[in-house]
Design a protein around this motif. Sequence first.
Motif, short mmCIF file in Angstrom:
data_model
loop_
_atom_site.label_atom_id
_atom_site.label_comp_id
_atom_site.label_asym_id
_atom_site.label_seq_id
_atom_site.Cartn_x
_atom_site.Cartn_y
_atom_site.Cartn_z
N THR A 459 0.86 -1.17 0.00
CA THR A 459 0.00 0.00 0.00
C THR A 459 0.90 1.23 0.00
OG1 THR A 459 -0.15 0.15 2.41
CG2 THR A 459 -1.78 -1.22 1.29
N GLY A 460 0.34 2.38 -0.29
CA GLY A 460 1.11 3.61 -0.32
C GLY A 460 0.18 4.81 -0.31
N LEU A 461 0.76 6.01 -0.30
CA LEU A 461 -0.06 7.21 -0.26
C LEU A 461 0.65 8.38 -0.92
CD1 LEU A 461 0.94 9.39 2.26
CD2 LEU A 461 0.44 7.33 3.53
N ARG A 462 -0.14 9.36 -1.33
CA ARG A 462 0.38 10.61 -1.87
C ARG A 462 -0.51 11.75 -1.42
NH1 ARG A 462 -0.23 14.45 -5.91
NH2 ARG A 462 -2.12 13.48 -6.76
N LEU A 463 0.10 12.80 -0.86
CA LEU A 463 -0.64 13.99 -0.50
C LEU A 463 -0.95 14.82 -1.74
CD1 LEU A 463 0.63 13.23 2.31
CD2 LEU A 463 0.71 15.69 2.77
N PRO A 464 -2.13 15.48 -1.79
CA PRO A 464 -2.36 16.42 -2.89
C PRO A 464 -1.34 17.56 -2.84
CG PRO A 464 -4.04 16.66 -1.19
CD PRO A 464 -3.24 15.44 -0.84
N THR A 465 -0.96 18.06 -3.97
CA THR A 465 0.00 19.16 -4.03
C THR A 465 -0.71 20.48 -3.74
OG1 THR A 465 -0.32 19.54 -6.39
CG2 THR A 465 1.37 17.93 -5.74
N LEU A 466 0.09 21.49 -3.45
CA LEU A 466 -0.47 22.84 -3.26
C LEU A 466 -1.15 23.31 -4.54
CD1 LEU A 466 2.57 24.38 -1.35
CD2 LEU A 466 0.41 23.59 -0.36
N ASN A 467 -0.61 22.95 -5.68
CA ASN A 467 -1.21 23.29 -6.96
C ASN A 467 -2.61 22.69 -7.09
OD1 ASN A 467 -1.18 24.11 -9.85
ND2 ASN A 467 -1.05 21.92 -10.19
N GLU A 468 -2.75 21.42 -6.76
CA GLU A 468 -4.05 20.76 -6.87
C GLU A 468 -5.06 21.34 -5.88
OE1 GLU A 468 -2.80 16.27 -8.25
OE2 GLU A 468 -2.36 16.89 -6.20
N LEU A 469 -4.58 21.71 -4.71
CA LEU A 469 -5.46 22.20 -3.67
C LEU A 469 -5.96 23.62 -3.92
CD1 LEU A 469 -3.42 20.89 -0.61
CD2 LEU A 469 -5.75 20.16 -1.17
N TYR A 470 -5.07 24.49 -4.42
CA TYR A 470 -5.39 25.91 -4.35
C TYR A 470 -5.29 26.68 -5.66
CZ TYR A 470 -4.46 24.63 0.51
OH TYR A 470 -4.48 24.00 1.73
N ARG A 471 -4.73 26.11 -6.73
CA ARG A 471 -4.51 26.90 -7.94
C ARG A 471 -5.44 26.46 -9.07
NH1 ARG A 471 -1.57 25.19 -12.42
NH2 ARG A 471 -1.19 26.83 -13.94
N PRO A 472 -6.38 27.31 -9.49
CA PRO A 472 -7.14 27.03 -10.71
C PRO A 472 -6.30 27.38 -11.93
CG PRO A 472 -7.83 29.12 -9.78
CD PRO A 472 -6.79 28.55 -8.84
N PHE A 473 -6.65 26.83 -13.10
CA PHE A 473 -5.92 27.20 -14.32
C PHE A 473 -6.85 27.11 -15.52
CE2 PHE A 473 -5.51 22.62 -14.20
CZ PHE A 473 -5.55 22.23 -15.53
N VAL A 474 -6.40 27.72 -16.63
CA VAL A 474 -7.19 27.76 -17.86
C VAL A 474 -6.32 27.30 -19.02
CG1 VAL A 474 -8.49 29.22 -19.47
CG2 VAL A 474 -8.55 29.70 -17.00
N VAL A 475 -6.80 26.31 -19.77
CA VAL A 475 -6.26 25.99 -21.09
C VAL A 475 -7.43 26.25 -22.04
CG1 VAL A 475 -5.25 24.24 -22.59
CG2 VAL A 475 -4.67 24.28 -20.15
N PHE A 476 -7.45 27.48 -22.58
CA PHE A 476 -8.64 27.99 -23.27
C PHE A 476 -9.18 26.98 -24.28
CE2 PHE A 476 -10.94 30.40 -26.45
CZ PHE A 476 -11.73 31.23 -25.66
N PRO A 477 -10.51 26.77 -24.25
CA PRO A 477 -11.53 27.46 -23.46
C PRO A 477 -11.90 26.76 -22.16
CG PRO A 477 -12.60 26.14 -25.12
CD PRO A 477 -11.12 25.89 -25.28
N VAL A 478 -11.12 25.77 -21.72
CA VAL A 478 -11.49 24.96 -20.56
C VAL A 478 -10.89 25.55 -19.29
CG1 VAL A 478 -11.39 22.67 -19.52
CG2 VAL A 478 -11.62 22.89 -22.00
N VAL A 479 -11.74 25.78 -18.31
CA VAL A 479 -11.32 26.24 -16.99
C VAL A 479 -11.28 25.05 -16.04
CG1 VAL A 479 -11.88 27.71 -15.02
CG2 VAL A 479 -12.32 28.52 -17.35
N THR A 480 -10.17 24.88 -15.31
CA THR A 480 -10.06 23.81 -14.31
C THR A 480 -9.92 24.45 -12.93
OG1 THR A 480 -9.00 22.33 -15.90
CG2 THR A 480 -8.78 21.78 -13.57
N GLN A 481 -10.86 24.14 -12.05
CA GLN A 481 -10.89 24.71 -10.71
C GLN A 481 -10.03 23.89 -9.75
OE1 GLN A 481 -15.08 24.50 -9.87
NE2 GLN A 481 -15.52 26.47 -10.86
N ALA A 482 -9.45 24.57 -8.76
CA ALA A 482 -8.76 23.87 -7.68
C ALA A 482 -9.80 23.31 -6.71
CB ALA A 482 -7.81 24.83 -6.98
N ASN A 483 -9.32 22.59 -5.69
CA ASN A 483 -10.24 21.99 -4.73
C ASN A 483 -9.50 21.79 -3.41
OD1 ASN A 483 -12.08 20.52 -3.26
ND2 ASN A 483 -12.41 18.95 -4.83
N ALA A 484 -9.74 22.68 -2.47
CA ALA A 484 -9.04 22.63 -1.18
C ALA A 484 -9.47 21.46 -0.31
CB ALA A 484 -9.26 23.94 -0.42
#
Length: 681
Positions: A459-484
């Motif tokens: 078994t194993g684990l990985r913490l979400p990154t700060l990027n995944e938790l808090y940074r939204p981004f856009v690759v036009f026209p798609v917006v991807t929201q973060a999720n704290a």
Amino acid sequence: MTTDFISLRALAASLVCIGASHTSFAAAQDGLVEPADAETEIVVTGEGLPDTPAAQAYDVQVLEREQIIAAPSGRLEDALAPIPGFQQFRRSDSRSANPSAQGATLRALGGNATSRALLLLDGVPQTNPFFGYIPFSALPPERLSQIRVRRGGGSGPFGAGALAGTIELESAGPDDRSPIYGSALINDRGETELAASIAPKLGKGFAVVSGRWDRGQGFFTTPEDQRVPASARAAFDAWSVEARAVAPIAPDTELQARMALFDDDRTLRFGGADSSSSGQDASVRLVGTGDWAFDVLGYVQARNFSNVVVSSTRFVPVLDQRNTPATGIGGKLELRPPVGDDSILRLGADYRRSDGELFETAISAFTGRVRERRNAGGVTSDLGLFAEYDRSFGALTLTGGVRADRYAITDGFFNSRSAGGGFVSQDRFADRSGWEPSFRGAALATLGGGLSVRAAAYTGLRLPTLNELYRPFVVFPVVTQANAALEIERLEGFEAGIDFAPAPKIRLAVTAFDNRVKDAIANVTIDTNLRQRQNIDAIEAQGIELTGSATHGAFSLDAALSYTDATARGSGFAAALDGNRPSQTPRWYAGGSVSWRPAADWLLSLSVRHIGDQFEDDLETTVLPAFTTLGAYIQVPLRKQLALVLRGENLTDAEIVTRNSGGNLDLGAPRTIWGGVRFGF
């Protein structure tokens, strides 16, 4: 960040002092270290503690220095390409990809840009503390002596983050390389690659100082029929320097120190769509190989990233990610007490703390004025305690380990301000912490005649990154929201394999595996042109990997094949992807190389690689077609220590589609021919 950089400078200054001093003589004069007996041979390796015999109970593949240097592109990600199941998020290499998309994974457990495999250089994690990507351009192949890849295997003594496996890079020392090394190559587009190093022995120790500079106009990632006046080549300009020193402080103990700096600038798709990635590293390691073997490591990393997003319709900047400072601080302690000739006990702890924040400005594509200013960030940390025990019973070796991780996700925030400075939103996120247990166990049986069988569960684990938790981004026209609110990813895996070596120069291996990542983080489509990072129920991957190698006289052959049936499991918003193959995940990989060494320092090598088709998105609406590439490496000695080097990438000029957004494509590297000279081997 000021405090972090002061800490880095202080540690760097300490390392310079360590590397510049000859500790053995001075310490002996002061009575700190007894002078070694004249008959005592002190061997300095610059490595960590050796692998235990039980490591072969897991799926391990090793790349030696000659294989690493002979990569057709001269890039680390190309050197890793022969490993079945190795992939980055996108098919681009570290000259034409956005750095933040360069996560590394194994066994088709991808689906987003963050690394699910743990990549270590001399024991130090190399992932960006904020984003989780690998700075491949800062890790030149010629600096390495060996790469060990463990697919699966869970975290164990390697640290949280080894969800899909572990990639261990070992730096080359004077015994692996020439004391003076240099190479200069140019390709058919006029791009250049320059590298140099010196590796003098200093008393009983040694030092290595190296540098590399890659620069070029790049190629058009946009297909010719889709280019517009704003279309630009994927220009790149990257350099890195490294200093490493190793010195004995006792007959069975050595001190290792490393400092590194790098900077990487790229342009992607349109003029003005520029990104920059930079970093400064320092580490100190103390390794003892006596009866009570130990490995003590401490490191600090400073990173920054910037990126300008250009509108694909108006071709003007719409987002300036102007600053993303991040710091990684950590260390590891491992102790191997004497427990008998047939047993090995490993006890230890490791720690990593990542903090960083994003500063970005949203710009109107119509007026060019600031629409919004955003600032987001936080801190994650993980303290792991581990114990692992190996025992040999003649032809049977058993190994088992447990690990407990104390994780914390704290100080998370997201602020946005209007152009006038007033708050549009001001979010603070609750701190979270807890304990997560994991384990791994395996058995290896040697049956004779070169045949052995192995089985493992983990078994194993990985913490979400700060990027995944808090940074939204856009690759036009798609917006991807973060999720704290993202949860930790957890792996459960099983595997079994057969290794067969009927002769010293022939080896065959087959491994079947079943891995499941629970609460896998994926970019989930929740509306038209809108996605959010979410924990889906799971990513399941079952597959088979085959590798083989053979040498006969001057010829050698290496081949690999893997098939992975990966499936996403989702409910709620993610129900639409349930049963789909995860995005950016191929089923098939096949590769091989044949080499001819007619005389000393000669090498002629051809390599072929096939990547099956994969989907661009989680809903399987767009396919990235399969492709096959042919590469070549030729080394012809001209005189002592001097050789002519020729390299060929994608010699058949296959079309490699790396991105498909509504029919707008990005392409990977076309046919590229390199030529130059190399001094030293």
